[in-house]
Write an enzyme that holds these catalytic residues in place. Sequence first.
Site, PDB file in Angstrom:
ATOM      1  N   PRO A 154      45.229  34.644  41.221  1.00 38.21           N
ATOM      2  CA  PRO A 154      46.411  35.028  40.448  1.00 38.21           C
ATOM      3  C   PRO A 154      46.280  36.479  40.018  1.00 38.21           C
ATOM      4  CG  PRO A 154      44.885  33.880  39.026  1.00 38.21           C
ATOM      5  CD  PRO A 154      44.274  33.855  40.418  1.00 38.21           C
TER       6      PRO A 154
ATOM      7  N   HIS B 225      46.026  33.281  33.366  1.00 35.35           N
ATOM      8  CA  HIS B 225      46.609  32.263  32.484  1.00 35.35           C
ATOM      9  C   HIS B 225      47.483  31.430  33.406  1.00 35.35           C
ATOM     10  CE1 HIS B 225      48.246  30.829  28.500  1.00 35.35           C
ATOM     11  NE2 HIS B 225      49.096  30.289  29.369  1.00 35.35           N
TER      12      HIS B 225
ATOM     13  N   HIS C   5      50.021  29.580  35.553  1.00 39.11           N
ATOM     14  CA  HIS C   5      51.471  29.649  35.649  1.00 39.11           C
ATOM     15  C   HIS C   5      51.904  29.199  37.038  1.00 39.11           C
ATOM     16  CE1 HIS C   5      49.791  33.475  37.030  1.00 39.11           C
ATOM     17  NE2 HIS C   5      50.858  33.615  37.809  1.00 39.11           N
TER      18      HIS C   5
END
Length: 325
Positions: free
Chosen positions: A259, A263, A265
């Site tokens: 990513p 965090h 998502h």
Amino acid sequence: MAASQERDSSELEREAKRLKTDSCDSCDFPKNESARESPISGFETRRILRDSAREKNIFVHGKIDDQEAVVILEKTPIRQDTLPEMFKTSTLRLEMRNDIYSTYNLQPPSHLNEIKTTVICPATEKHVKKYLRQETFLIEESGDDYRNITLPYISSKSFSVQWVHNILEKRAEADRIVFEDPDAHVGFVLLPDFKWDQKQLDDLYLIAIVHRRDLKSLRSLTSEDLPLLRNIREKGQEAIQERYGVPACKLRAFLHYQPSYYHLHVHFTSLDYEAPGCGVERAHLLSDVIQNLEADSAYYWSRSLSFPLRADDALLLKFREAGKL
């Protein structure tokens, strides 16, 4: 170079979200800027980092009031609902005519000729490098590689996700939230990605950001997180259907690995949109992730995952040092 273009474009969109909060909070630009107070009116161009005739964008490095800055200019899509006005009110300049063929330079009214502009100021060296065209390499990361190379690297860096916390805590972009499940364990917020101007559905793009802060990436997931993933899939699809009229069968839901921010998502895009970063070397369909965890709780902890890295990425150096490239 396809992997490079996907990563670069995807970086732009996700970074635009982060930078809207992180960068603007540290800038001295007025909150309600008029054209007369435009932050780019005094922009001093230093170099072009990257441009694309195909994607109709350009990334420019320079200075604003002696602060390092990056300005990203993107041509907005032509919308079907504006075509009648465009045909009626634009001016044409003939460039070539040959038998039944003719080409023109069309100049539409200014309000139909917008350019989306992202300003990053003050920009760090990392921001500049992020948008600089770079050679890209495909890494195959085993479970051991993740634990011995990637995870220590991530843990040693202070990757800021304050912009994410600002959204979750309603301190920024609260008016852009399309849907929220406030549950602390399986909840998330759903909001448009900044790559989507919300003026047409062909390039629909939304992001579901989980409330939990202990999940960094795909590698963090186990079967215990299945209720969260199923909830995102079910309620995310329902919210998009209700708000935009786009059914689940017309949506692509996926996670990135690596990513661009740590965090967890989930991306929701229109199936008709060739979204940056949706290629097989980086995107993992949410439905596949759910099925894999149903079959093996430790699937993403142990299996090999491939992902592209740019030549200047510090993580690439770690893989080189370990003899993995």
